[in-house]
Design a protein around this motif. Structure first.
Motif, PDB file in Angstrom:
ATOM      1  N   LYS A  76     -25.130 -58.310   8.980  1.00  0.00           N
ATOM      2  CA  LYS A  76     -25.130 -58.952   7.782  1.00  0.00           C
ATOM      3  C   LYS A  76     -25.387 -60.751   8.139  1.00  0.00           C
ATOM      4  N   CYS A  77     -25.725 -61.362   7.088  1.00  0.00           N
ATOM      5  CA  CYS A  77     -25.600 -62.506   6.755  1.00  0.00           C
ATOM      6  C   CYS A  77     -24.125 -63.109   6.409  1.00  0.00           C
ATOM      7  N   GLY A  78     -23.867 -64.387   6.666  1.00  0.00           N
ATOM      8  CA  GLY A  78     -22.586 -64.839   6.192  1.00  0.00           C
ATOM      9  C   GLY A  78     -22.103 -65.967   6.896  1.00  0.00           C
ATOM     10  N   LYS A  79     -20.861 -66.170   6.879  1.00  0.00           N
ATOM     11  CA  LYS A  79     -20.199 -67.405   7.702  1.00  0.00           C
ATOM     12  C   LYS A  79     -19.694 -66.884   8.981  1.00  0.00           C
ATOM     13  N   VAL A  80     -20.019 -67.537  10.114  1.00  0.00           N
ATOM     14  CA  VAL A  80     -19.591 -67.260  11.199  1.00  0.00           C
ATOM     15  C   VAL A  80     -18.279 -66.441  11.761  1.00  0.00           C
ATOM     16  N   ARG A  81     -17.130 -67.370  10.909  1.00  0.00           N
ATOM     17  CA  ARG A  81     -15.902 -67.010  11.229  1.00  0.00           C
ATOM     18  C   ARG A  81     -15.576 -65.373  10.483  1.00  0.00           C
ATOM     19  N   GLU A  82     -16.120 -65.267   9.311  1.00  0.00           N
ATOM     20  CA  GLU A  82     -15.902 -64.154   8.389  1.00  0.00           C
ATOM     21  C   GLU A  82     -16.602 -62.909   9.146  1.00  0.00           C
ATOM     22  N   LEU A  83     -18.059 -63.318   9.872  1.00  0.00           N
ATOM     23  CA  LEU A  83     -18.624 -62.167  10.602  1.00  0.00           C
ATOM     24  C   LEU A  83     -17.921 -61.878  11.737  1.00  0.00           C
ATOM     25  N   LYS A  84     -17.303 -62.827  12.535  1.00  0.00           N
ATOM     26  CA  LYS A  84     -16.780 -62.389  13.860  1.00  0.00           C
ATOM     27  C   LYS A  84     -15.385 -61.523  13.680  1.00  0.00           C
ATOM     28  N   GLU A  85     -14.721 -61.840  12.356  1.00  0.00           N
ATOM     29  CA  GLU A  85     -13.595 -60.922  11.829  1.00  0.00           C
ATOM     30  C   GLU A  85     -14.223 -59.629  11.539  1.00  0.00           C
ATOM     31  N   GLU A  86     -15.033 -59.591  10.784  1.00  0.00           N
ATOM     32  CA  GLU A  86     -15.545 -58.280  10.181  1.00  0.00           C
ATOM     33  C   GLU A  86     -16.192 -57.201  11.409  1.00  0.00           C
ATOM     34  N   TYR A  87     -16.709 -58.008  12.464  1.00  0.00           N
ATOM     35  CA  TYR A  87     -17.204 -57.095  13.640  1.00  0.00           C
ATOM     36  C   TYR A  87     -16.257 -57.063  14.948  1.00  0.00           C
ATOM     37  N   LYS A  88     -15.017 -57.663  14.554  1.00  0.00           N
ATOM     38  CA  LYS A  88     -13.861 -57.467  15.725  1.00  0.00           C
ATOM     39  C   LYS A  88     -14.334 -58.223  16.735  1.00  0.00           C
ATOM     40  N   ILE A  89     -14.904 -59.412  16.721  1.00  0.00           N
ATOM     41  CA  ILE A  89     -15.159 -60.198  17.961  1.00  0.00           C
ATOM     42  C   ILE A  89     -14.659 -61.434  17.789  1.00  0.00           C
ATOM     43  N   SER A  90     -13.568 -61.814  17.023  1.00  0.00           N
ATOM     44  CA  SER A  90     -12.993 -62.855  16.674  1.00  0.00           C
ATOM     45  C   SER A  90     -12.014 -63.330  18.078  1.00  0.00           C
ATOM     46  N   ILE A  91     -11.496 -64.420  18.112  1.00  0.00           N
ATOM     47  CA  ILE A  91     -10.687 -65.101  19.257  1.00  0.00           C
ATOM     48  C   ILE A  91      -9.462 -64.321  19.256  1.00  0.00           C
ATOM     49  N   ASN A  92      -8.797 -64.040  18.140  1.00  0.00           N
ATOM     50  CA  ASN A  92      -7.844 -62.939  18.035  1.00  0.00           C
ATOM     51  C   ASN A  92      -8.060 -61.610  18.641  1.00  0.00           C
ATOM     52  N   ASP A  93      -9.325 -61.111  18.379  1.00  0.00           N
ATOM     53  CA  ASP A  93      -9.527 -59.734  18.844  1.00  0.00           C
ATOM     54  C   ASP A  93      -9.440 -59.755  20.440  1.00  0.00           C
ATOM     55  N   LEU A  94      -9.964 -60.983  20.768  1.00  0.00           N
ATOM     56  CA  LEU A  94     -10.370 -61.133  22.404  1.00  0.00           C
ATOM     57  C   LEU A  94      -8.761 -61.167  22.964  1.00  0.00           C
ATOM     58  N   ILE A  95      -7.855 -61.946  22.363  1.00  0.00           N
ATOM     59  CA  ILE A  95      -6.552 -62.247  22.936  1.00  0.00           C
ATOM     60  C   ILE A  95      -5.795 -60.802  22.832  1.00  0.00           C
ATOM     61  N   ASN A  96      -6.145 -60.175  21.873  1.00  0.00           N
ATOM     62  CA  ASN A  96      -5.199 -58.710  21.563  1.00  0.00           C
ATOM     63  C   ASN A  96      -5.767 -57.814  22.659  1.00  0.00           C
ATOM     64  N   LEU A  97      -7.188 -57.632  23.135  1.00  0.00           N
ATOM     65  CA  LEU A  97      -7.768 -56.871  24.017  1.00  0.00           C
ATOM     66  C   LEU A  97      -7.247 -57.556  25.329  1.00  0.00           C
ATOM     67  N   ILE A  98      -7.157 -58.763  25.755  1.00  0.00           N
ATOM     68  CA  ILE A  98      -6.458 -59.070  26.978  1.00  0.00           C
ATOM     69  C   ILE A  98      -4.895 -58.651  26.929  1.00  0.00           C
ATOM     70  N   ASN A  99      -4.099 -58.842  25.932  1.00  0.00           N
ATOM     71  CA  ASN A  99      -2.936 -58.315  25.873  1.00  0.00           C
ATOM     72  C   ASN A  99      -2.624 -56.629  25.925  1.00  0.00           C
ATOM     73  N   LYS A 100      -3.453 -56.330  25.418  1.00  0.00           N
ATOM     74  CA  LYS A 100      -3.497 -54.604  25.346  1.00  0.00           C
ATOM     75  C   LYS A 100      -3.461 -54.342  26.933  1.00  0.00           C
ATOM     76  N   ASN A 101      -4.660 -54.731  27.685  1.00  0.00           N
ATOM     77  CA  ASN A 101      -4.966 -54.297  28.950  1.00  0.00           C
ATOM     78  C   ASN A 101      -3.979 -55.062  29.895  1.00  0.00           C
ATOM     79  N   ASN A 102      -3.200 -55.980  29.807  1.00  0.00           N
ATOM     80  CA  ASN A 102      -2.227 -56.608  30.597  1.00  0.00           C
ATOM     81  C   ASN A 102      -0.717 -55.933  30.537  1.00  0.00           C
ATOM     82  N   LYS A 103      -0.794 -55.096  29.796  1.00  0.00           N
ATOM     83  CA  LYS A 103       0.646 -54.427  29.837  1.00  0.00           C
ATOM     84  C   LYS A 103       1.110 -53.477  30.827  1.00  0.00           C
TER      85      LYS A 103
END
Length: 103
Positions: A76-103
């Motif tokens: 979709k078209c939209g604001k980059v920050r909102e699109l990253k959150e919608e498509y689950k590629i925000s920095i928070n999603d990255l940190i959650n992925l790293i934390n999940k795999n480092n347990k």
């Protein structure tokens, strides 16, 4: 996300802005059983993550590749920050992925 959360991640960081081919020596020199996280704001097919995963598989390397990018879809078209959150590629999603795999 706080800077403490980012600073406490047990990962190395390599910035890649323009790439003509992957750095094969870098990948070969990763420790066996390590995890390589590839964070991109692109569609997965043809992405750096997909190219690295193919290289790792073709050379039977014992490296896990975790790619965080957009699934193959129309974007979709939209604001980059909102699109990253919608498509689950925000920095928070990255940190959650790293934390999940480092347990």
């Amino acid at each position: 996300i706080s800077s403490n959360e980012i600073n406490n991640l047990n990962v190395g960081l390599v910035g890649v802005s323009l790439l003509n081919k992957i750095d094969e020596e870098f990948i070969k020199n990763l420790k066996p059983n390590s995890t390589l996280y590839v964070y991109e704001d692109v569609i997965y097919p043809g992405s750096l993550g997909s190219i690295i995963l193919k290289y790792v598989n073709d050379h039977n390397l014992c490296i896990k590749v975790k790619s965080l990018c957009i699934d193959s879809t129309y974007i979709k078209c939209g604001k980059v920050r909102e699109l990253k959150e919608e498509y689950k590629i925000s920095i928070n999603d990255l940190i959650n992925l790293i934390n999940k795999n480092n347990k």
